[in-house]
Design an enzyme around this catalytic site. Structure first.
Site, PDB file in Angstrom:
ATOM      1  N   PHE A 127       0.857  -1.189   0.000  1.00 16.32           N
ATOM      2  CA  PHE A 127       0.000   0.000   0.000  1.00 16.32           C
ATOM      3  C   PHE A 127       0.889   1.233   0.000  1.00 16.32           C
ATOM      4  O   PHE A 127       1.731   1.393   0.882  1.00 16.32           O
ATOM      5  CB  PHE A 127      -0.933   0.032   1.215  1.00 16.32           C
ATOM      6  CG  PHE A 127      -1.863   1.224   1.177  1.00 16.32           C
ATOM      7  CD1 PHE A 127      -3.015   1.193   0.408  1.00 16.32           C
ATOM      8  CD2 PHE A 127      -1.557   2.392   1.872  1.00 16.32           C
ATOM      9  CE1 PHE A 127      -3.857   2.310   0.334  1.00 16.32           C
ATOM     10  CE2 PHE A 127      -2.392   3.504   1.798  1.00 16.32           C
ATOM     11  CZ  PHE A 127      -3.549   3.451   1.030  1.00 16.32           C
ATOM     12  N   ASP A 212       9.301   2.560   1.699  1.00 14.62           N
ATOM     13  CA  ASP A 212       8.124   3.284   2.175  1.00 14.62           C
ATOM     14  C   ASP A 212       7.956   2.941   3.652  1.00 14.62           C
ATOM     15  O   ASP A 212       7.437   1.884   4.004  1.00 14.62           O
ATOM     16  CB  ASP A 212       6.900   2.870   1.358  1.00 14.62           C
ATOM     17  CG  ASP A 212       5.603   3.497   1.868  1.00 14.62           C
ATOM     18  OD1 ASP A 212       5.624   4.121   2.952  1.00 14.62           O
ATOM     19  OD2 ASP A 212       4.572   3.347   1.186  1.00 14.62           O
ATOM     20  N   LYS A 241       2.847   9.128   8.546  1.00 16.32           N
ATOM     21  CA  LYS A 241       1.984   8.781   9.695  1.00 16.32           C
ATOM     22  C   LYS A 241       2.472   9.241  11.081  1.00 16.32           C
ATOM     23  O   LYS A 241       1.971  10.217  11.610  1.00 16.32           O
ATOM     24  CB  LYS A 241       1.709   7.269   9.706  1.00 16.32           C
ATOM     25  CG  LYS A 241       0.772   6.841   8.574  1.00 16.32           C
ATOM     26  CD  LYS A 241       0.195   5.477   8.807  1.00 16.32           C
ATOM     27  CE  LYS A 241      -0.964   5.172   7.888  1.00 16.32           C
ATOM     28  NZ  LYS A 241      -0.607   4.759   6.532  1.00 16.32           N
TER      29      LYS A 241
END
Ligand SMILES: *Cc1c(COP(=O)(O)O)cnc(C)c1O
Length: 390
Positions: A127, A212, A241
């Site tokens: 993702f 990532d 995040k």
């Protein structure tokens, strides 16, 4: 009916305040928070140092634009680069934007060298975000439905399969982009040996390696960055995040040889790296250091994991626990994730799903041991009510 678009399938719950790893709904019901805003609230809710730093910064300057030098942004860049062993940073506001910048930078790097390399290879079940380029990079069909035509230049391979990656590489390949642990995709770990082999392969073929770490970065897995588990450094690293502890900020870090391709005017973001978000991120890093939070992540992660493992021994519907630090997944034998999450919520515990048949825990990195213990008790009650004791 309300005025919001229906793009989120929301739980029937409105959270209105929080303190540490406890949150309260509009009816003042209390919950233990194993979600932390999806690995975002690094220091829990309303941490006094965050409250003070954000209030102070708001009273000083929230935003001024990248037309000007921003001393807090420079400081944050130096701090993150020193931690990651990379040279230069670009700041944006989200994970998707950090990856979008990484993709653009990889393409520009080869363009500047007159090479026709532009394809990015990513893993199945990965993702990487919801912009057109990052949803195309994402190795899941469900996020792409209805959004064609998609940008060209992305390929997907099975994770932890070096031969498949080798086969996918051709003269157009620019970079390999991987999550050290797939968060959204189901808490799948990229094996340390695989990451080392991918690094060696990229070096041999002259490709860029992008990690990532939007979900795994900033202490989440028991190291500041998950790549430290494998001892493998990427050429480009993306963060978001947990970086701002709840204030939106994303970052793309790179080796200087690579970042040099982002010359003046090549890329940008209006809000990216503004004084408020950089002050929040610097405070997150200060508190992680001062309160020795990474050590706590290892401790608390081991405790939560062994609690989840003991539930697996008690309940037949559970298949096993996996993950690292405080990014943990409880694998299920059948598709019970939404039932378990609903029952847990009724018992006062917030959990989130990942991929198919996985319940995920991403609590605040400073979650007290007592909250883990009580959260596990609530989860036990939820599983008992669902039936399925061995
Ligand atoms: C959440 C996530 C993203 C997307 O981040 P946004 O801030 O929602 O754009 C990208 N990559 C990974 C690994 C993520 O977990």
């Amino acid at each position: 009916m309300n005025a919001l678009m229906s793009n989120y399938a929301r739980y029937p719950l409105a959270l209105v305040r929080g303190r540490g790893s406890r949150v309260w709904d509009a009816k003042d019901r209390e919950y233990i928070d194993f979600v932390a805003g999806i690995a975002v609230n690094t220091l829990g809710h309303a941490h006094p140092a965050m409250v003070q730093a954000i209030a102070e910064q708001a009273a000083t300057m929230i935003h001024c634009s990248n037309l000007y030098h921003i001393p807090l942004q420079t400081r944050l860049a130096e701090r993150l680069c020193a931690l990651a062993g990379l040279d230069e940073a670009f700041f944006c506001n989200s994970g998707a934007e950090a990856n979008e910048a990484a993709i653009k930078l990889a393409r520009k790097y080869f363009h500047d060298r007159g090479m026709p390399r532009h394809t990015i290879i990513t893993a199945n079940a990965s993702f990487h975000g919801r912009t057109l380029a990052t949803l195309t990079a994402t190795g899941q069909d469900k996020v792409k439905q209805g959004f064609t035509p998609l940008p060209a230049g992305f390929k997907h391979v099975p994770l932890n399969d070096l031969a498949a990656l080798e086969q996918a590489i051709d003269e157009q390949t620019a970079a390999v982009m991987l999550e050290p642990i797939q968060g959204e995709g189901g808490v799948h770990i990229a094996e340390d040996a695989y990451l080392r082999a991918v690094r060696a392969l990229c070096d041999k073929q002259g490709l860029l390696l992008i990690f990532d770490e939007v979900q795994t970065g900033i202490g989440r897995t028991g190291h500041m960055f998950a790549f430290e588990h494998a001892g493998v450094r990427p050429d480009i690293l993306t963060l978001a995040k947990g970086l701002g502890g709840g204030v939106p900020i994303g970052a793309t870090l790179a080796r200087r040889e690579v970042s040099a391709s982002f010359g003046p005017g090549s890329h940008g973001s209006t809000f990216g790296g503004n004084p408020l978000s950089c002050r929040a991120a610097l405070t997150v890093l200060d508190v992680i250091e001062r309160e020795r939070i990474i050590e706590h992540v290892r401790d608390a992660g081991a405790m939560l994991r062994s609690g989840l493992e003991s539930l697996c021994a008690q309940f037949a519907c559970l298949a096993g626990a996996r993950g690292r630090g405080l990014l943990l997944g409880l694998a299920l034998k059948e598709n019970l994730a939404s039932d378990i999450i609903e029952r847990a919520r009724e018992e006062g515990l917030l959990l989130l799903p990942a991929g198919n048949n996985v319940v995920r825990c991403t609590p605040a990195l400073n979650i007290p041991r007592d909250d883990i213990r009580q959260g596990l008790d609530r989860l036990t009650l939820a599983l008992t009510r669902l039936g399925g004791h061995r």
